[in-house]
Scaffold this motif. Structure first.
Motif, short mmCIF file in Angstrom:
data_model
loop_
_atom_site.label_atom_id
_atom_site.label_comp_id
_atom_site.label_asym_id
_atom_site.label_seq_id
_atom_site.Cartn_x
_atom_site.Cartn_y
_atom_site.Cartn_z
N LEU A 48 -8.07 -1.13 -0.62
CA LEU A 48 -9.06 -0.43 -0.05
C LEU A 48 -7.79 0.04 0.99
CD1 LEU A 48 -12.26 -2.30 0.35
CD2 LEU A 48 -12.02 -0.20 -0.88
N ALA A 49 -7.15 -0.83 1.70
CA ALA A 49 -5.89 -0.37 2.74
C ALA A 49 -5.31 0.57 2.06
CB ALA A 49 -5.27 -1.68 3.36
N LEU A 50 -4.60 0.42 1.09
CA LEU A 50 -3.73 1.32 0.18
C LEU A 50 -4.47 2.82 -0.01
CD1 LEU A 50 -1.83 -0.76 -2.43
CD2 LEU A 50 -0.74 0.56 -0.33
N ALA A 51 -5.73 2.61 -0.31
CA ALA A 51 -6.59 3.93 -0.47
C ALA A 51 -6.77 4.59 0.77
CB ALA A 51 -7.86 3.62 -1.29
N ILE A 58 -4.78 4.68 3.35
CA ILE A 58 -3.46 4.78 3.91
C ILE A 58 -3.01 6.27 3.01
CG2 ILE A 58 -0.88 4.47 4.22
CD1 ILE A 58 -1.90 1.38 4.92
N LYS A 59 -3.33 5.81 2.06
CA LYS A 59 -2.51 7.05 0.97
C LYS A 59 -3.62 8.31 1.00
CE LYS A 59 1.14 5.08 -0.26
NZ LYS A 59 2.57 5.54 -0.39
N GLY A 60 -4.68 8.25 1.26
CA GLY A 60 -6.02 9.05 1.12
C GLY A 60 -6.40 9.55 -0.20
N TRP A 61 -6.56 7.91 -0.90
CA TRP A 61 -6.96 8.01 -2.15
C TRP A 61 -8.35 8.30 -2.34
CZ3 TRP A 61 -3.77 3.49 -3.96
CH2 TRP A 61 -2.43 3.70 -4.26
N HIS A 62 -8.87 9.09 -3.50
CA HIS A 62 -10.26 8.94 -3.62
C HIS A 62 -10.54 7.94 -4.55
CE1 HIS A 62 -14.50 10.62 -3.99
NE2 HIS A 62 -14.20 10.78 -5.32
N LEU A 63 -11.68 6.99 -4.36
CA LEU A 63 -12.19 5.90 -4.97
C LEU A 63 -13.53 6.28 -5.50
CD1 LEU A 63 -11.20 2.74 -2.64
CD2 LEU A 63 -9.90 3.84 -4.70
N LYS A 64 -13.41 6.09 -6.83
CA LYS A 64 -14.96 6.21 -7.56
C LYS A 64 -15.86 5.05 -7.46
CE LYS A 64 -13.64 9.89 -10.49
NZ LYS A 64 -13.54 10.45 -11.69
#
Length: 119
Positions: A108-111, A113-119
């Motif tokens: 979750l922290a990486l997501a 920081i990187k602006g990843w979209h999680l499903k």
């Protein structure tokens, strides 16, 4: 809280299938466990390879309590006796559907920081 603990000590939980099969509450707990195992597609029936023996299983029975000490529910769990298996002979891979909380936090922290979209 102490009353629930005291009741748990005084209550002798069943040790084997024969002790519980005549009790409706335990039959329902067994049915719920088998339904959950089937719904999750826990196993596939197949023939055994030649020279191999089936792994046995055992029922574990627990009584769950509310904080006031009253019975919440009866819980039955079917457990495989996997301790007789030998790695690389009887199995190669293991699977555990559990994630460590620390791993989830890192993802979750990486997501974030990187602006990843999680499903």
């Amino acid at each position: 809280m102490h009353s629930a603990y005291s009741l748990a000590i005084l209550n002798i939980e069943p040790k084997c299938y024969e002790d519980v099969i005549l009790e409706p509450c335990w039959r329902e707990a067994i049915r719920a466990e088998l339904d959950a195992l089937n719904e999750n597609k826990t196993w596939i029936l197949t023939s055994l390879p030649s020279g191999k023996k089936a792994i046995g299983c055992k029922w574990i029975f627990k009584v769950k309590y509310h904080p006031d000490g009253s019975v919440e529910r009866h819980k039955a769990r079917l457990v495989a006796k996997g301790f007789i298996q030998v790695r690389e002979i009887d199995y190669k891979d293991t699977f555990s559907p559990v994630i460590k909380l620390e791993t989830l936090r890192v993802i979750l922290a990486l997501a974030a920081i990187k602006g990843w979209h999680l499903k």
